[in-house]
Design an enzyme around this catalytic site. Structure first.
Site, PDB file in Angstrom:
ATOM      1  N   SER A 121      52.944  -0.096  -0.745  1.00  0.00           N
ATOM      2  CA  SER A 121      54.256  -0.653  -0.359  1.00  0.00           C
ATOM      3  C   SER A 121      54.179  -2.166  -0.509  1.00  0.00           C
ATOM      4  O   SER A 121      53.083  -2.748  -0.450  1.00  0.00           O
ATOM      5  CB  SER A 121      54.547  -0.297   1.104  1.00  0.00           C
ATOM      6  OG  SER A 121      55.628  -1.063   1.598  1.00  0.00           O
ATOM      7  N   TYR A 170      52.639   0.449  10.179  1.00  0.00           N
ATOM      8  CA  TYR A 170      52.932   0.948   8.827  1.00  0.00           C
ATOM      9  C   TYR A 170      52.385  -0.017   7.771  1.00  0.00           C
ATOM     10  O   TYR A 170      51.705   0.398   6.828  1.00  0.00           O
ATOM     11  CB  TYR A 170      54.441   1.142   8.648  1.00  0.00           C
ATOM     12  CG  TYR A 170      54.821   1.526   7.239  1.00  0.00           C
ATOM     13  CD1 TYR A 170      54.537   2.791   6.749  1.00  0.00           C
ATOM     14  CD2 TYR A 170      55.425   0.608   6.377  1.00  0.00           C
ATOM     15  CE1 TYR A 170      54.867   3.149   5.445  1.00  0.00           C
ATOM     16  CE2 TYR A 170      55.756   0.947   5.083  1.00  0.00           C
ATOM     17  CZ  TYR A 170      55.479   2.222   4.611  1.00  0.00           C
ATOM     18  OH  TYR A 170      55.784   2.564   3.324  1.00  0.00           O
TER      19      TYR A 170
END
Ligand SMILES: NC(=O)c1ccc[n+]([C@@H]2O[C@H](COP(=O)([O-])OP(=O)(O)OC[C@H]3O[C@@H](n4cnc5c(N)ncnc54)[C@H](OP(=O)(O)O)[C@@H]3O)[C@@H](O)[C@H]2O)c1
Length: 258
Positions: free
Chosen positions: A138, A151
Protein backbone atom coordinates in the site's frame (compact mmCIF):
# COMPACT_ATOMS: atom_id res chain seq x y z
CA UNK A 1 0.07 -28.98 -13.53
CA UNK A 2 1.03 -25.40 -12.57
CA UNK A 3 -1.27 -22.91 -10.87
CA UNK A 4 -1.44 -19.28 -9.80
CA UNK A 5 -2.44 -18.98 -6.16
CA UNK A 6 -4.32 -15.83 -5.19
CA UNK A 7 -5.26 -14.98 -1.61
CA UNK A 8 -8.13 -12.58 -1.06
CA UNK A 9 -9.59 -13.70 -4.39
CA UNK A 10 -13.25 -13.44 -3.39
CA UNK A 11 -13.65 -9.71 -4.11
CA UNK A 12 -11.94 -6.42 -4.81
CA UNK A 13 -8.34 -6.39 -6.02
CA UNK A 14 -7.85 -10.15 -5.58
CA UNK A 15 -10.89 -10.86 -7.73
CA UNK A 16 -9.47 -8.53 -10.38
CA UNK A 17 -6.15 -10.43 -10.29
CA UNK A 18 -8.07 -13.69 -10.63
CA UNK A 19 -9.89 -12.47 -13.73
CA UNK A 20 -6.68 -11.20 -15.31
CA UNK A 21 -4.71 -14.40 -14.68
CA UNK A 22 -7.62 -16.51 -15.99
CA UNK A 23 -7.75 -14.31 -19.09
CA UNK A 24 -4.05 -15.06 -19.57
CA UNK A 25 -4.76 -18.79 -19.38
CA UNK A 26 -3.41 -19.49 -15.88
CA UNK A 27 -4.94 -22.25 -13.79
CA UNK A 28 -5.96 -20.83 -10.42
CA UNK A 29 -6.14 -21.67 -6.75
CA UNK A 30 -8.45 -19.10 -5.15
CA UNK A 31 -8.20 -18.52 -1.39
CA UNK A 32 -10.53 -16.58 0.93
CA UNK A 33 -13.24 -17.20 3.53
CA UNK A 34 -16.26 -16.52 1.30
CA UNK A 35 -16.69 -19.97 -0.23
CA UNK A 36 -19.89 -19.11 -2.10
CA UNK A 37 -18.36 -16.10 -3.80
CA UNK A 38 -15.23 -18.10 -4.70
CA UNK A 39 -17.34 -20.93 -6.19
CA UNK A 40 -19.34 -18.52 -8.36
CA UNK A 41 -16.15 -16.79 -9.55
CA UNK A 42 -14.42 -20.13 -10.17
CA UNK A 43 -17.30 -21.41 -12.28
CA UNK A 44 -17.39 -18.20 -14.31
CA UNK A 45 -13.64 -18.31 -14.96
CA UNK A 46 -13.77 -21.99 -15.96
CA UNK A 47 -16.57 -21.23 -18.43
CA UNK A 48 -15.11 -18.03 -19.86
CA UNK A 49 -11.40 -18.85 -19.92
CA UNK A 50 -11.34 -22.65 -19.95
CA UNK A 51 -8.80 -22.76 -17.11
CA UNK A 52 -8.77 -25.09 -14.15
CA UNK A 53 -9.83 -23.34 -10.95
CA UNK A 54 -9.62 -24.77 -7.44
CA UNK A 55 -11.30 -23.16 -4.47
CA UNK A 56 -9.57 -23.27 -1.11
CA UNK A 57 -11.75 -21.80 1.63
CA UNK A 58 -9.57 -20.65 4.51
CA UNK A 59 -9.62 -18.04 7.23
CA UNK A 60 -6.08 -16.69 7.06
CA UNK A 61 -6.33 -15.16 10.52
CA UNK A 62 -5.76 -18.67 11.89
CA UNK A 63 -2.12 -19.61 12.39
CA UNK A 64 -2.55 -23.07 10.80
CA UNK A 65 -4.36 -21.90 7.66
CA UNK A 66 -1.27 -21.17 5.50
CA UNK A 67 -0.12 -24.73 6.13
CA UNK A 68 -3.56 -26.00 5.13
CA UNK A 69 -3.40 -23.96 1.90
CA UNK A 70 -0.04 -25.57 1.12
CA UNK A 71 -1.40 -29.06 1.89
CA UNK A 72 -4.47 -28.35 -0.27
CA UNK A 73 -2.19 -27.63 -3.23
CA UNK A 74 -0.10 -30.74 -2.61
CA UNK A 75 -3.20 -32.91 -2.29
CA UNK A 76 -4.49 -31.59 -5.63
CA UNK A 77 -1.05 -31.88 -7.29
CA UNK A 78 -1.20 -28.16 -7.93
CA UNK A 79 2.30 -26.74 -8.31
CA UNK A 80 2.34 -22.99 -7.69
CA UNK A 81 4.53 -20.89 -9.97
CA UNK A 82 2.67 -17.61 -9.40
CA UNK A 83 1.67 -16.34 -5.99
CA UNK A 84 -0.41 -13.23 -5.32
CA UNK A 85 -0.57 -12.26 -1.64
CA UNK A 86 -3.59 -10.01 -1.72
CA UNK A 87 -5.76 -10.88 1.31
CA UNK A 88 -5.81 -8.00 3.74
CA UNK A 89 -7.91 -5.79 5.95
CA UNK A 90 -7.76 -2.57 7.85
CA UNK A 91 -9.46 -0.86 10.76
CA UNK A 92 -9.98 2.87 10.87
CA UNK A 93 -9.28 4.66 14.11
CA UNK A 94 -6.58 5.54 16.59
CA UNK A 95 -4.45 2.66 17.79
CA UNK A 96 -5.71 2.83 21.37
CA UNK A 97 -9.25 2.20 20.11
CA UNK A 98 -8.60 -0.97 18.09
CA UNK A 99 -10.21 -4.00 19.74
CA UNK A 100 -7.51 -6.53 20.61
CA UNK A 101 -9.21 -9.24 18.55
CA UNK A 102 -9.18 -7.00 15.47
CA UNK A 103 -5.52 -6.14 16.10
CA UNK A 104 -4.65 -9.86 16.08
CA UNK A 105 -6.74 -10.48 12.97
CA UNK A 106 -5.04 -7.67 11.02
CA UNK A 107 -1.58 -8.85 12.03
CA UNK A 108 -2.36 -12.49 11.23
CA UNK A 109 -3.86 -11.85 7.79
CA UNK A 110 -1.72 -8.94 6.58
CA UNK A 111 1.63 -10.17 7.91
CA UNK A 112 1.73 -13.68 9.35
CA UNK A 113 -0.30 -15.40 6.63
CA UNK A 114 1.47 -13.45 3.89
CA UNK A 115 4.90 -14.41 5.27
CA UNK A 116 3.99 -18.04 5.99
CA UNK A 117 2.40 -18.64 2.59
CA UNK A 118 5.40 -17.13 0.87
CA UNK A 119 7.78 -19.17 3.03
CA UNK A 120 5.87 -22.39 2.28
CA UNK A 121 5.65 -22.02 -1.50
CA UNK A 122 8.99 -20.32 -2.15
CA UNK A 123 11.33 -23.34 -1.81
CA UNK A 124 9.44 -25.19 -4.58
CA UNK A 125 9.76 -22.16 -6.84
CA UNK A 126 13.47 -21.89 -6.11
CA UNK A 127 13.95 -25.63 -6.71
CA UNK A 128 12.23 -25.27 -10.12
CA UNK A 129 14.09 -22.01 -10.72
CA UNK A 130 10.81 -20.51 -11.80
CA UNK A 131 8.29 -18.37 -9.98
CA UNK A 132 6.71 -14.96 -9.55
CA UNK A 133 5.31 -13.33 -6.43
CA UNK A 134 3.10 -10.26 -6.29
CA UNK A 135 2.69 -8.79 -2.82
CA UNK A 136 -0.05 -6.24 -2.38
CA UNK A 137 1.33 -3.57 -0.04
CA UNK A 138 0.00 0.00 0.00
CA UNK A 139 1.07 3.62 -0.27
CA UNK A 140 0.49 3.48 3.47
CA UNK A 141 3.57 1.27 3.72
CA UNK A 142 5.82 4.26 3.13
CA UNK A 143 5.07 6.05 6.40
CA UNK A 144 2.91 5.66 9.46
CA UNK A 145 -0.58 6.92 8.69
CA UNK A 146 -2.34 8.54 11.66
CA UNK A 147 -5.67 6.79 12.12
CA UNK A 148 -4.36 3.74 10.25
CA UNK A 149 -1.26 3.08 12.34
CA UNK A 150 -1.50 -0.68 12.60
CA UNK A 151 -2.58 -1.12 8.99
CA UNK A 152 0.25 1.05 7.65
CA UNK A 153 2.74 -0.84 9.83
CA UNK A 154 1.56 -4.20 8.45
CA UNK A 155 1.96 -2.91 4.91
CA UNK A 156 5.47 -1.64 5.73
CA UNK A 157 6.19 -5.25 6.72
CA UNK A 158 4.91 -6.48 3.35
CA UNK A 159 6.99 -3.93 1.46
CA UNK A 160 10.17 -4.46 3.49
CA UNK A 161 10.00 -8.24 3.21
CA UNK A 162 9.35 -7.96 -0.54
CA UNK A 163 12.41 -5.74 -0.98
CA UNK A 164 14.69 -8.15 0.83
CA UNK A 165 13.26 -11.11 -1.08
CA UNK A 166 13.74 -9.30 -4.38
CA UNK A 167 17.48 -9.18 -3.73
CA UNK A 168 17.75 -12.65 -2.14
CA UNK A 169 16.03 -14.25 -5.11
CA UNK A 170 18.16 -12.68 -7.81
CA UNK A 171 19.68 -15.40 -9.93
CA UNK A 172 17.28 -18.01 -8.53
CA UNK A 173 14.63 -17.65 -11.21
CA UNK A 174 12.01 -16.16 -8.89
CA UNK A 175 10.72 -12.61 -9.23
CA UNK A 176 9.04 -10.53 -6.53
CA UNK A 177 7.23 -7.24 -6.84
CA UNK A 178 5.39 -5.19 -4.24
CA UNK A 179 2.52 -3.14 -5.58
CA UNK A 180 1.64 -0.07 -3.49
CA UNK A 181 -1.83 1.21 -4.36
CA UNK A 182 -3.29 4.46 -3.10
CA UNK A 183 -7.09 4.35 -2.87
CA UNK A 184 -8.94 1.69 -4.85
CA UNK A 185 -12.66 1.31 -5.35
CA UNK A 186 -13.56 -1.82 -3.36
CA UNK A 187 -15.54 -2.52 -0.21
CA UNK A 188 -12.29 -2.29 1.75
CA UNK A 189 -12.99 1.11 3.33
CA UNK A 190 -16.53 0.30 4.36
CA UNK A 191 -15.34 -2.94 5.99
CA UNK A 192 -12.66 -0.95 7.84
CA UNK A 193 -15.09 1.69 9.09
CA UNK A 194 -13.21 4.26 7.02
CA UNK A 195 -15.42 6.88 5.36
CA UNK A 196 -14.21 6.85 1.74
CA UNK A 197 -16.11 10.10 1.06
CA UNK A 198 -13.49 11.93 3.17
CA UNK A 199 -10.45 10.68 1.22
CA UNK A 200 -8.37 13.48 -0.27
CA UNK A 201 -7.13 11.55 -3.31
CA UNK A 202 -9.05 10.21 -6.29
CA UNK A 203 -10.20 6.61 -5.99
CA UNK A 204 -9.04 4.34 -8.82
CA UNK A 205 -10.44 1.09 -10.13
CA UNK A 206 -8.92 -2.31 -9.34
CA UNK A 207 -7.56 -2.68 -12.89
CA UNK A 208 -4.81 -0.10 -12.29
CA UNK A 209 -3.36 -2.25 -9.50
CA UNK A 210 -3.35 -5.40 -11.62
CA UNK A 211 -1.83 -3.60 -14.58
CA UNK A 212 0.90 -1.97 -12.48
CA UNK A 213 1.81 -5.25 -10.78
CA UNK A 214 2.03 -7.17 -14.07
CA UNK A 215 4.14 -4.42 -15.64
CA UNK A 216 6.33 -4.30 -12.56
CA UNK A 217 7.00 -8.03 -12.76
CA UNK A 218 7.71 -7.83 -16.47
CA UNK A 219 10.18 -4.98 -15.94
CA UNK A 220 11.72 -6.59 -12.89
CA UNK A 221 10.77 -3.72 -10.56
CA UNK A 222 10.97 -4.14 -6.81
CA UNK A 223 7.99 -1.88 -6.03
CA UNK A 224 5.41 -0.18 -8.19
CA UNK A 225 2.89 2.62 -7.69
CA UNK A 226 -0.23 2.27 -9.82
CA UNK A 227 -1.14 5.89 -10.61
CA UNK A 228 0.71 9.09 -11.49
CA UNK A 229 -0.58 10.70 -8.30
CA UNK A 230 0.80 7.80 -6.24
CA UNK A 231 4.17 8.26 -7.92
CA UNK A 232 4.10 12.03 -7.38
CA UNK A 233 3.29 11.56 -3.70
CA UNK A 234 6.16 9.14 -3.28
CA UNK A 235 8.50 11.58 -4.98
CA UNK A 236 7.28 14.46 -2.79
CA UNK A 237 8.46 12.54 0.27
CA UNK A 238 12.02 13.35 -0.77
CA UNK A 239 11.32 17.05 -0.46
CA UNK A 240 9.50 17.18 2.86
CA UNK A 241 10.47 16.50 6.45
CA UNK A 242 9.35 13.21 7.98
CA UNK A 243 6.91 15.01 10.28
CA UNK A 244 5.24 16.67 7.31
CA UNK A 245 5.11 13.37 5.39
CA UNK A 246 3.28 11.71 8.28
CA UNK A 247 0.86 14.59 8.77
CA UNK A 248 0.15 14.76 5.04
CA UNK A 249 -0.59 11.01 4.98
CA UNK A 250 -3.07 11.49 7.82
CA UNK A 251 -4.63 14.48 6.05
CA UNK A 252 -5.07 12.52 2.81
CA UNK A 253 -6.50 9.41 4.46
CA UNK A 254 -8.73 11.63 6.63
CA UNK A 255 -9.59 8.80 9.00
CA UNK A 256 -9.66 10.94 12.09
CA UNK A 257 -12.33 13.21 10.64
CA UNK A 258 -14.98 10.45 10.57
N1 LIG B 1 -8.73 -0.77 -1.55
C1 LIG B 1 -7.68 -0.01 -1.38
O1 LIG B 1 -7.76 1.21 -1.49
C2 LIG B 1 -6.34 -0.61 -1.10
C3 LIG B 1 -5.23 0.23 -1.14
C4 LIG B 1 -3.97 -0.29 -0.88
C5 LIG B 1 -3.81 -1.62 -0.60
N2 LIG B 1 -4.92 -2.43 -0.55
C6 LIG B 1 -4.70 -3.84 -0.22
O2 LIG B 1 -5.23 -4.63 -1.27
C7 LIG B 1 -5.62 -5.89 -0.76
C8 LIG B 1 -7.02 -6.20 -1.22
O3 LIG B 1 -7.86 -5.19 -0.75
P1 LIG B 1 -9.28 -4.87 -1.40
O4 LIG B 1 -9.36 -3.40 -1.57
O5 LIG B 1 -9.54 -5.75 -2.54
O6 LIG B 1 -10.21 -5.23 -0.15
P2 LIG B 1 -11.51 -6.15 -0.04
O7 LIG B 1 -12.43 -5.89 -1.18
O8 LIG B 1 -11.99 -5.96 1.35
O9 LIG B 1 -10.92 -7.62 -0.21
C9 LIG B 1 -10.13 -8.19 0.79
C10 LIG B 1 -9.89 -9.64 0.45
O10 LIG B 1 -9.14 -10.22 1.53
C11 LIG B 1 -9.81 -11.38 1.97
N3 LIG B 1 -9.65 -11.59 3.41
C12 LIG B 1 -9.85 -10.69 4.41
N4 LIG B 1 -9.71 -11.30 5.60
C13 LIG B 1 -9.43 -12.60 5.34
C14 LIG B 1 -9.20 -13.74 6.15
N5 LIG B 1 -9.27 -13.68 7.49
N6 LIG B 1 -8.94 -14.92 5.57
C15 LIG B 1 -8.90 -15.01 4.22
N7 LIG B 1 -9.10 -13.98 3.39
C16 LIG B 1 -9.38 -12.79 3.95
C17 LIG B 1 -11.28 -11.13 1.65
O11 LIG B 1 -11.97 -12.36 1.48
P3 LIG B 1 -13.08 -12.96 2.48
O12 LIG B 1 -13.74 -11.81 3.18
O13 LIG B 1 -13.95 -13.74 1.58
O14 LIG B 1 -12.29 -13.82 3.41
C18 LIG B 1 -11.18 -10.42 0.31
O15 LIG B 1 -11.07 -11.34 -0.73
C19 LIG B 1 -5.47 -5.81 0.75
O16 LIG B 1 -4.26 -6.42 1.13
C20 LIG B 1 -5.41 -4.31 1.02
O17 LIG B 1 -4.68 -4.03 2.19
C21 LIG B 1 -6.17 -1.95 -0.79
Amino acid sequence: MMFTLITGASMGIGEAFSREFARRGHNLVLVARSGDRLQVLAEELRQVSGVEVKVCVEDLSHAESPGRVYEFCRRHSAGVDFLVNCAGLSRAGDFDDIPLGKLEEIIMVNMTAMARITRLFLPDMVARREGSIINVASLGALQGVPGLGLYSATKAFVLTLSEALYEELKGKGVKVVAVCPGFINTGFFERAGHNAANLRLPISETGVVVKAAMKGLRNNKVRVFPTLIDTALVFSQRLASRKIVIRLAGFIAAVREN
